[in-house]
Design a protein around this motif. Structure first.
Motif, PDB file in Angstrom:
ATOM      1  N   ASN A 268       0.891  -1.080   0.456  1.00 49.47           N
ATOM      2  CA  ASN A 268       0.055  -0.052   0.208  1.00 49.47           C
ATOM      3  C   ASN A 268       0.850   1.330   0.438  1.00 49.47           C
ATOM      4  N   GLY A 269       1.759   1.652  -0.594  1.00 52.55           N
ATOM      5  CA  GLY A 269       3.060   2.160  -1.156  1.00 52.55           C
ATOM      6  C   GLY A 269       3.972   2.808   0.157  1.00 52.55           C
ATOM      7  N   SER A 270       3.428   2.554   1.662  1.00 54.21           N
ATOM      8  CA  SER A 270       4.182   3.031   2.957  1.00 54.21           C
ATOM      9  C   SER A 270       4.614   1.514   3.961  1.00 54.21           C
ATOM     10  N   GLU A 271       3.617   0.670   4.009  1.00 50.04           N
ATOM     11  CA  GLU A 271       4.452  -0.478   4.556  1.00 50.04           C
ATOM     12  C   GLU A 271       5.466  -1.591   4.027  1.00 50.04           C
ATOM     13  N   THR A 272       6.314  -1.847   4.990  1.00 50.69           N
ATOM     14  CA  THR A 272       7.191  -3.121   5.037  1.00 50.69           C
ATOM     15  C   THR A 272       6.755  -4.300   5.216  1.00 50.69           C
ATOM     16  N   ARG A 273       7.373  -5.190   4.986  1.00 52.17           N
ATOM     17  CA  ARG A 273       7.071  -6.481   5.203  1.00 52.17           C
ATOM     18  C   ARG A 273       8.706  -6.921   5.349  1.00 52.17           C
ATOM     19  N   THR A 274       8.735  -7.972   7.000  1.00 52.66           N
ATOM     20  CA  THR A 274       9.392  -8.097   7.074  1.00 52.66           C
ATOM     21  C   THR A 274      10.207  -9.862   6.252  1.00 52.66           C
ATOM     22  N   ILE A 275      11.179  -9.842   5.865  1.00 47.12           N
ATOM     23  CA  ILE A 275      11.520 -11.131   5.032  1.00 47.12           C
ATOM     24  C   ILE A 275      11.759 -12.274   5.752  1.00 47.12           C
ATOM     25  N   SER A 276      11.553 -13.294   6.261  1.00 47.96           N
ATOM     26  CA  SER A 276      12.463 -13.839   6.978  1.00 47.96           C
ATOM     27  C   SER A 276      13.768 -15.122   6.105  1.00 47.96           C
ATOM     28  N   SER A 277      13.190 -15.297   5.074  1.00 46.27           N
ATOM     29  CA  SER A 277      13.929 -16.441   4.491  1.00 46.27           C
ATOM     30  C   SER A 277      13.542 -16.441   3.675  1.00 46.27           C
ATOM     31  N   ILE A 278      14.602 -17.324   2.627  1.00 47.46           N
ATOM     32  CA  ILE A 278      14.751 -16.785   0.552  1.00 47.46           C
ATOM     33  C   ILE A 278      15.023 -18.464   0.334  1.00 47.46           C
ATOM     34  N   SER A 279      14.203 -18.890  -0.452  1.00 44.04           N
ATOM     35  CA  SER A 279      14.581 -20.114  -0.909  1.00 44.04           C
ATOM     36  C   SER A 279      14.435 -20.310  -2.577  1.00 44.04           C
ATOM     37  N   ILE A 280      15.452 -21.268  -2.770  1.00 47.89           N
ATOM     38  CA  ILE A 280      15.385 -20.803  -4.368  1.00 47.89           C
ATOM     39  C   ILE A 280      14.696 -22.301  -5.012  1.00 47.89           C
ATOM     40  N   SER A 281      14.035 -22.500  -6.372  1.00 46.05           N
ATOM     41  CA  SER A 281      13.352 -23.781  -7.120  1.00 46.05           C
ATOM     42  C   SER A 281      13.526 -23.312  -8.229  1.00 46.05           C
ATOM     43  N   LEU A 282      13.950 -24.293  -8.894  1.00 45.11           N
ATOM     44  CA  LEU A 282      14.386 -23.959 -10.506  1.00 45.11           C
ATOM     45  C   LEU A 282      14.465 -22.424 -11.236  1.00 45.11           C
ATOM     46  N   ASN A 283      14.056 -21.992 -11.705  1.00 39.77           N
ATOM     47  CA  ASN A 283      14.088 -20.201 -11.691  1.00 39.77           C
ATOM     48  C   ASN A 283      13.185 -18.858 -10.976  1.00 39.77           C
ATOM     49  N   THR A 284      12.541 -19.574  -9.753  1.00 39.20           N
ATOM     50  CA  THR A 284      12.015 -19.238  -8.648  1.00 39.20           C
ATOM     51  C   THR A 284      12.290 -18.635  -7.375  1.00 39.20           C
ATOM     52  N   ALA A 285      12.518 -17.522  -6.974  1.00 33.73           N
ATOM     53  CA  ALA A 285      12.877 -17.114  -5.400  1.00 33.73           C
ATOM     54  C   ALA A 285      11.990 -16.949  -5.339  1.00 33.73           C
ATOM     55  N   THR A 286      11.906 -16.878  -4.145  1.00 33.33           N
ATOM     56  CA  THR A 286      10.469 -17.463  -3.109  1.00 33.33           C
ATOM     57  C   THR A 286      11.122 -16.599  -1.423  1.00 33.33           C
TER      58      THR A 286
ATOM     59  N   ASN B  21      10.146 -16.056   1.985  1.00 33.53           N
ATOM     60  CA  ASN B  21       9.075 -16.358   3.278  1.00 33.53           C
ATOM     61  C   ASN B  21       9.131 -14.724   3.995  1.00 33.53           C
ATOM     62  N   ILE B  22       7.837 -14.231   4.624  1.00 35.76           N
ATOM     63  CA  ILE B  22       7.536 -13.214   4.812  1.00 35.76           C
ATOM     64  C   ILE B  22       7.059 -13.586   6.159  1.00 35.76           C
ATOM     65  N   SER B  23       7.026 -12.530   7.348  1.00 32.38           N
ATOM     66  CA  SER B  23       7.493 -12.602   8.421  1.00 32.38           C
ATOM     67  C   SER B  23       6.020 -12.705   8.610  1.00 32.38           C
ATOM     68  N   SER B  24       4.870 -11.048   8.683  1.00 34.61           N
ATOM     69  CA  SER B  24       3.307 -10.796   8.271  1.00 34.61           C
ATOM     70  C   SER B  24       3.073 -10.821   7.493  1.00 34.61           C
ATOM     71  N   THR B  25       1.112 -10.963   7.400  1.00 33.19           N
ATOM     72  CA  THR B  25       0.932 -11.602   6.573  1.00 33.19           C
ATOM     73  C   THR B  25       0.729 -10.007   5.143  1.00 33.19           C
ATOM     74  N   ILE B  26       0.044 -10.456   4.299  1.00 36.70           N
ATOM     75  CA  ILE B  26       0.287  -9.764   2.721  1.00 36.70           C
ATOM     76  C   ILE B  26      -1.925 -10.314   2.849  1.00 36.70           C
ATOM     77  N   PHE B  27      -2.526  -9.654   2.773  1.00 39.78           N
ATOM     78  CA  PHE B  27      -3.988  -9.350   3.486  1.00 39.78           C
ATOM     79  C   PHE B  27      -4.464  -9.333   2.091  1.00 39.78           C
ATOM     80  N   VAL B  28      -5.633 -10.117   1.259  1.00 44.37           N
ATOM     81  CA  VAL B  28      -6.378  -9.744  -0.460  1.00 44.37           C
ATOM     82  C   VAL B  28      -6.808  -8.538  -0.575  1.00 44.37           C
ATOM     83  N   GLY B  29      -5.947  -7.764  -1.441  1.00 44.11           N
ATOM     84  CA  GLY B  29      -6.497  -6.534  -2.295  1.00 44.11           C
ATOM     85  C   GLY B  29      -5.573  -5.373  -1.945  1.00 44.11           C
ATOM     86  N   GLN B  30      -4.500  -5.857  -1.094  1.00 43.14           N
ATOM     87  CA  GLN B  30      -3.408  -4.678  -0.927  1.00 43.14           C
ATOM     88  C   GLN B  30      -2.489  -4.804  -1.675  1.00 43.14           C
TER      89      GLN B  30
END
Length: 307
Positions: A55-73, A75-84
């Motif tokens: 929503n232009g101003s909030e940030t989300r804390t990233i707890s970890s990152i994982s790689i699978s083929l061509n995708t970097a995922t 993982n977020i500590s707090s939820t991103i909600f529908v519609g944001q």
């Protein structure tokens, strides 16, 4: 002698960096996947190199990152909600190829990206801002419009009486069946983005109501020894007593009367000149604490003609 022909050995060196294709949030709102143009190395960037903005101003804390083929995922500590609204930024550690960067299997680093739009596929709804129902007071016999503050989204607000002798009328107004207090809660319905919200109970005080009665005369003057109707219209049901000069008119004591309906008393003047006519209303509904009296002065004329 046999002749041996050696084929030329061609070695292709991969120097092309993987390019960012797209990003999306998982349905549970707890991870964000970044898709690149080729398979990525398991050796990748630190979580500090990424910034997720909501929503232009909030940030989300990233707890970890994982790689699978061509995708970097991420993982977020707090939820991103529908519609944001969500964007992702990534900062390459340096202009050269680095071990701790998003890179392909040949070690070519992906370039930095800034505020790239992310497809938000989260289906998780968020809580509404606290819903507050304002308390209030009113006189018995009246209605009070209920109001709330807070809440979020487009859900409709409904009200429930949790204690006391009150009821909801016209969807958003309160009325009472006795004096005293009652408690009411408000509920704002869920919508596409928000969960249902309930307010704490609000207390409403109902004081005794006020009543009135109007006194009118039939058309024409009051004449000595000539019967005329005196009419009283009470605002609530009760008993009506008619008096002249503070003396009860015979046959006009404790007459049952309905709310907003005229009740007649036949009066034959026995004096001439000015008189005082009064009517007293005693409500039958205990929600009205006191009686009310309406008083007016009238003139009795000498009757013309013979008896």
């Amino acid at each position: 002698f046999p002749v041996t022909i050696l084929a030329a050995l061609v070695v292709t060196i991969d120097t092309a960096a993987p390019t960012f294709s797209s990003a999306s949030v998982a349905s549970n709102g707890l991870s964000l996947s970044m898709v690149y143009s080729e398979t990525l190395s398991a050796t990748t960037a630190a979580v500090s190199r990424f910034t997720i903005t909501v929503n232009g101003s909030e940030t989300r804390t990233i707890s970890s990152i994982s790689i699978s083929l061509n995708t970097a995922t991420l993982n977020i500590s707090s939820t991103i909600f529908v519609g944001q609204t969500v964007t992702i930024s990534y900062t390459d550690p340096s202009a050269s190829d680095d071990a701790n960067a998003i890179q392909d299997l040949s070690g070519n680093d992906a370039i930095s990206i800034s505020n790239q739009a992310v497809t938000n596929s989260s289906t998780t709804k968020q809580n509404q801002v606290t819903l507050v129902l304002a308390s209030g007071s009113m006189a018995y016999g009246n209605t009070l419009k209920l109001t709330t503050t807070g809440g979020s989204g487009t859900g409709s607000v409904s009200y429930t009486v949790t204690s006391g002798n009150c009821s909801i009328v016209n969807t958003d107004s309160l009325t009472a069946t006795t004096t005293g207090t009652c408690q009411v809660t408000a509920t704002k319905a869920a919508d596409t983005n928000y969960l249902v919200a309930n307010s704490s109970a609000a207390t409403f005080t109902i004081s005794s109501g006020t009543v009135s009665a109007t006194v009118t005369l039939a058309v024409g003057d009051l004449q000595f020894r000539t019967a005329k109707n005196i009419s009283a219209t009470p605002s609530v049901a009760g008993k009506l007593t008619f008096r002249v000069n503070n003396v009860i008119i015979p046959g006009c004591k404790n007459l049952a009367a309905s709310a907003n309906t005229a009740k007649n008393c036949s009066y034959r003047p026995t004096t001439r000149g000015y008189i005082t006519i009064s009517v007293t209303l005693v409500p039958t509904d205990t929600g009205y604490s006191s009686n009310t009296t309406k008083t007016d002065s009238y003139f009795v004329y000498q009757r013309s003609g013979s008896r």
